[in-house]
Design a protein around this motif. Structure first.
Motif, PDB file in Angstrom:
ATOM      1  N   ALA A 141     -13.076 -33.197  30.622  1.00 13.21           N
ATOM      2  CA  ALA A 141     -13.283 -32.306  29.477  1.00 13.21           C
ATOM      3  C   ALA A 141     -14.652 -31.637  29.478  1.00 13.21           C
ATOM      4  CB  ALA A 141     -13.070 -33.065  28.172  1.00 13.21           C
ATOM      5  N   LYS A 142     -15.683 -32.349  29.918  1.00  7.54           N
ATOM      6  CA  LYS A 142     -17.043 -31.800  29.908  1.00  7.54           C
ATOM      7  C   LYS A 142     -17.393 -31.096  31.215  1.00  7.54           C
ATOM      8  CE  LYS A 142     -18.657 -35.062  26.533  1.00  7.54           C
ATOM      9  NZ  LYS A 142     -19.353 -36.283  26.238  1.00  7.54           N
ATOM     10  N   ASP A 143     -16.488 -31.110  32.178  1.00  6.56           N
ATOM     11  CA  ASP A 143     -16.764 -30.538  33.496  1.00  6.56           C
ATOM     12  C   ASP A 143     -16.322 -29.083  33.630  1.00  6.56           C
ATOM     13  OD1 ASP A 143     -17.799 -32.999  34.322  1.00  6.56           O
ATOM     14  OD2 ASP A 143     -15.834 -33.694  34.991  1.00  6.56           O
ATOM     15  N   TYR A 144     -15.588 -28.583  32.639  1.00  5.81           N
ATOM     16  CA  TYR A 144     -15.117 -27.199  32.686  1.00  5.81           C
ATOM     17  C   TYR A 144     -16.108 -26.278  31.986  1.00  5.81           C
ATOM     18  CZ  TYR A 144     -10.573 -29.238  33.874  1.00  5.81           C
ATOM     19  OH  TYR A 144      -9.557 -29.936  34.471  1.00  5.81           O
ATOM     20  N   GLU A 145     -16.319 -25.109  32.576  1.00  6.49           N
ATOM     21  CA  GLU A 145     -17.195 -24.108  31.981  1.00  6.49           C
ATOM     22  C   GLU A 145     -16.374 -23.014  31.298  1.00  6.49           C
ATOM     23  OE1 GLU A 145     -20.894 -21.226  33.322  1.00  6.49           O
ATOM     24  OE2 GLU A 145     -19.613 -22.098  34.857  1.00  6.49           O
ATOM     25  N   LYS A 146     -15.365 -22.512  32.019  1.00  3.51           N
ATOM     26  CA  LYS A 146     -14.495 -21.445  31.503  1.00  3.51           C
ATOM     27  C   LYS A 146     -13.071 -21.700  31.967  1.00  3.51           C
ATOM     28  CE  LYS A 146     -17.347 -17.236  31.522  1.00  3.51           C
ATOM     29  NZ  LYS A 146     -17.430 -15.905  32.135  1.00  3.51           N
ATOM     30  N   ILE A 147     -12.126 -21.348  31.104  1.00  3.35           N
ATOM     31  CA  ILE A 147     -10.710 -21.411  31.467  1.00  3.35           C
ATOM     32  C   ILE A 147     -10.058 -20.115  30.995  1.00  3.35           C
ATOM     33  CG2 ILE A 147      -8.519 -22.630  31.201  1.00  3.35           C
ATOM     34  CD1 ILE A 147     -10.206 -25.166  30.538  1.00  3.35           C
ATOM     35  N   ALA A 148      -9.453 -19.399  31.940  1.00  6.60           N
ATOM     36  CA  ALA A 148      -8.702 -18.180  31.612  1.00  6.60           C
ATOM     37  C   ALA A 148      -7.220 -18.510  31.727  1.00  6.60           C
ATOM     38  CB  ALA A 148      -9.059 -17.049  32.572  1.00  6.60           C
ATOM     39  N   MET A 149      -6.514 -18.401  30.620  1.00 12.72           N
ATOM     40  CA  MET A 149      -5.068 -18.625  30.585  1.00 12.72           C
ATOM     41  C   MET A 149      -4.395 -17.256  30.547  1.00 12.72           C
ATOM     42  SD  MET A 149      -4.745 -22.017  30.314  1.00 12.72           S
ATOM     43  CE  MET A 149      -3.197 -22.399  29.513  1.00 12.72           C
ATOM     44  N   VAL A 150      -3.508 -16.996  31.492  1.00 15.27           N
ATOM     45  CA  VAL A 150      -2.862 -15.688  31.608  1.00 15.27           C
ATOM     46  C   VAL A 150      -1.354 -15.893  31.527  1.00 15.27           C
ATOM     47  CG1 VAL A 150      -2.591 -13.636  33.042  1.00 15.27           C
ATOM     48  CG2 VAL A 150      -4.752 -14.898  33.083  1.00 15.27           C
ATOM     49  N   GLY A 151      -0.722 -15.237  30.548  1.00 15.70           N
ATOM     50  CA  GLY A 151       0.722 -15.422  30.389  1.00 15.70           C
ATOM     51  C   GLY A 151       1.368 -14.291  29.614  1.00 15.70           C
TER      52      GLY A 151
ATOM     53  N   GLU B 213      -2.765 -18.728  35.814  1.00 17.33           N
ATOM     54  CA  GLU B 213      -1.770 -17.679  35.568  1.00 17.33           C
ATOM     55  C   GLU B 213      -0.388 -18.311  35.454  1.00 17.33           C
ATOM     56  OE1 GLU B 213       0.031 -13.905  37.999  1.00 17.33           O
ATOM     57  OE2 GLU B 213      -2.129 -14.223  38.115  1.00 17.33           O
ATOM     58  N   MET B 214       0.359 -17.889  34.436  1.00 11.08           N
ATOM     59  CA  MET B 214       1.700 -18.416  34.186  1.00 11.08           C
ATOM     60  C   MET B 214       2.728 -17.323  34.450  1.00 11.08           C
ATOM     61  SD  MET B 214       0.653 -20.501  30.727  1.00 11.08           S
ATOM     62  CE  MET B 214      -0.646 -19.351  30.222  1.00 11.08           C
ATOM     63  N   ASP B 215       3.596 -17.560  35.437  1.00  4.26           N
ATOM     64  CA  ASP B 215       4.619 -16.592  35.832  1.00  4.26           C
ATOM     65  C   ASP B 215       5.972 -17.305  35.798  1.00  4.26           C
ATOM     66  OD1 ASP B 215       5.896 -14.337  36.880  1.00  4.26           O
ATOM     67  OD2 ASP B 215       5.502 -14.953  38.949  1.00  4.26           O
ATOM     68  N   ASN B 216       6.783 -17.000  34.812  1.00  2.31           N
ATOM     69  CA  ASN B 216       8.037 -17.732  34.598  1.00  2.31           C
ATOM     70  C   ASN B 216       7.776 -19.228  34.447  1.00  2.31           C
ATOM     71  OD1 ASN B 216       9.851 -15.481  34.685  1.00  2.31           O
ATOM     72  ND2 ASN B 216       9.521 -15.429  36.898  1.00  2.31           N
ATOM     73  N   PHE B 217       6.675 -19.546  33.811  1.00  2.00           N
ATOM     74  CA  PHE B 217       6.263 -20.927  33.592  1.00  2.00           C
ATOM     75  C   PHE B 217       7.013 -21.479  32.387  1.00  2.00           C
ATOM     76  CE2 PHE B 217       2.932 -23.737  31.560  1.00  2.00           C
ATOM     77  CZ  PHE B 217       3.104 -24.796  32.437  1.00  2.00           C
ATOM     78  N   THR B 218       7.619 -22.658  32.564  1.00  2.00           N
ATOM     79  CA  THR B 218       8.411 -23.244  31.480  1.00  2.00           C
ATOM     80  C   THR B 218       7.816 -24.531  30.929  1.00  2.00           C
ATOM     81  OG1 THR B 218       9.842 -24.366  33.090  1.00  2.00           O
ATOM     82  CG2 THR B 218      10.559 -22.197  32.289  1.00  2.00           C
ATOM     83  N   GLY B 219       6.662 -24.957  31.458  1.00  2.00           N
ATOM     84  CA  GLY B 219       6.005 -26.149  30.931  1.00  2.00           C
ATOM     85  C   GLY B 219       5.875 -27.239  31.971  1.00  2.00           C
TER      86      GLY B 219
ATOM     87  N   GLU C 124      -6.246  -8.722  35.664  1.00  2.00           N
ATOM     88  CA  GLU C 124      -7.473  -8.286  36.350  1.00  2.00           C
ATOM     89  C   GLU C 124      -8.689  -8.490  35.454  1.00  2.00           C
ATOM     90  OE1 GLU C 124      -7.620  -7.773  39.598  1.00  2.00           O
ATOM     91  OE2 GLU C 124      -5.458  -8.160  39.562  1.00  2.00           O
ATOM     92  N   ASP C 125      -8.519  -8.248  34.146  1.00  2.00           N
ATOM     93  CA  ASP C 125      -9.599  -8.519  33.189  1.00  2.00           C
ATOM     94  C   ASP C 125      -9.915 -10.017  33.167  1.00  2.00           C
ATOM     95  OD1 ASP C 125      -9.666  -5.835  32.481  1.00  2.00           O
ATOM     96  OD2 ASP C 125      -8.354  -6.118  30.744  1.00  2.00           O
ATOM     97  N   ALA C 126      -8.875 -10.842  33.220  1.00  2.00           N
ATOM     98  CA  ALA C 126      -9.064 -12.297  33.210  1.00  2.00           C
ATOM     99  C   ALA C 126      -9.817 -12.742  34.462  1.00  2.00           C
ATOM    100  CB  ALA C 126      -7.712 -13.000  33.137  1.00  2.00           C
ATOM    101  N   LYS C 127      -9.484 -12.182  35.607  1.00  2.00           N
ATOM    102  CA  LYS C 127     -10.187 -12.534  36.857  1.00  2.00           C
ATOM    103  C   LYS C 127     -11.654 -12.120  36.771  1.00  2.00           C
ATOM    104  CE  LYS C 127      -6.082 -12.327  39.732  1.00  2.00           C
ATOM    105  NZ  LYS C 127      -5.355 -11.564  40.775  1.00  2.00           N
ATOM    106  N   SER C 128     -11.904 -10.934  36.249  1.00  2.00           N
ATOM    107  CA  SER C 128     -13.294 -10.479  36.084  1.00  2.00           C
ATOM    108  C   SER C 128     -14.060 -11.387  35.135  1.00  2.00           C
ATOM    109  CB  SER C 128     -13.329  -9.041  35.553  1.00  2.00           C
ATOM    110  OG  SER C 128     -12.803  -8.152  36.492  1.00  2.00           O
ATOM    111  N   TRP C 129     -13.413 -11.758  34.026  1.00  2.00           N
ATOM    112  CA  TRP C 129     -14.068 -12.612  33.034  1.00  2.00           C
ATOM    113  C   TRP C 129     -14.393 -13.987  33.615  1.00  2.00           C
ATOM    114  CZ3 TRP C 129     -12.376 -17.181  30.607  1.00  2.00           C
ATOM    115  CH2 TRP C 129     -13.214 -17.637  29.578  1.00  2.00           C
ATOM    116  N   ILE C 130     -13.448 -14.593  34.317  1.00  2.00           N
ATOM    117  CA  ILE C 130     -13.654 -15.956  34.829  1.00  2.00           C
ATOM    118  C   ILE C 130     -14.773 -15.981  35.881  1.00  2.00           C
ATOM    119  CG2 ILE C 130     -11.993 -16.062  36.758  1.00  2.00           C
ATOM    120  CD1 ILE C 130     -12.338 -18.758  34.094  1.00  2.00           C
ATOM    121  N   GLU C 131     -14.984 -14.876  36.582  1.00  2.70           N
ATOM    122  CA  GLU C 131     -16.018 -14.822  37.607  1.00  2.70           C
ATOM    123  C   GLU C 131     -17.358 -14.281  37.106  1.00  2.70           C
ATOM    124  OE1 GLU C 131     -13.961 -12.717  40.785  1.00  2.70           O
ATOM    125  OE2 GLU C 131     -13.522 -14.642  41.711  1.00  2.70           O
ATOM    126  N   SER C 132     -17.374 -13.797  35.867  1.00  2.00           N
ATOM    127  CA  SER C 132     -18.616 -13.222  35.327  1.00  2.00           C
ATOM    128  C   SER C 132     -19.555 -14.325  34.836  1.00  2.00           C
ATOM    129  CB  SER C 132     -18.311 -12.264  34.184  1.00  2.00           C
ATOM    130  OG  SER C 132     -17.839 -12.976  33.055  1.00  2.00           O
TER     131      SER C 132
END
Length: 119
Positions: free
Chosen positions: A71-81, A48-54, A110-118
């Motif tokens: 790179a091969k160890d990630y299954e899902k990444i939810a980026m929220v901004g 989650e990005m909250d006032n994220f500037t990089g 909340e949709d992103a949290k549901s998706w990442i845990e589904s």
């Protein structure tokens, strides 16, 4: 700054980024990734990005090294901004990982949290 936040899945890392990320921020994630991998699971990351500037330069370098190494160890990444460039970064990441990556607007967190845990 990168703050670790709680989600319920055993293989999910959840973070909230604000301001600029530094090398020390990225280094917080390494033990979390390895704890998940040691269980024989793939990593899911809610970012989650909250006032994220990089990133500052050392933070960007550390992040690139970590993402390349895992790179091969990630299954899902939810980026929220809430910024167009944050959505663009999500698209930029896709060729560099096998993970399913989705961008969510901040009002969809909340949709992103549901998706990442589904399944």
């Amino acid at each position: 700054m990168l703050r670790i936040i709680e989600l319920t899945n055993k293989n999910t890392i959840a973070t909230k980024a604000s301001g600029k990320l530094r090398k020390e921020d990225i280094e917080k994630i390494h033990p979390l990734i390895h704890a998940i991998l040691d269980k024989g699971m793939k990593v899911r990351w809610y970012f989650e990005m909250d006032n994220f500037t990089g990133w500052d330069l050392s933070g960007l370098w550390e992040d690139l090294k970590m993402d390349t190494a895992h790179a091969k160890d990630y299954e899902k990444i939810a980026m929220v901004g809430d910024k167009k460039w944050q959505e663009w970064i999500t698209q930029f990441m896709k060729p560099f990982t096998n993970a399913e990556i989705k961008y969510f607007n901040i009002d969809q967190k909340e949709d992103a949290k549901s998706w990442i845990e589904s399944q």
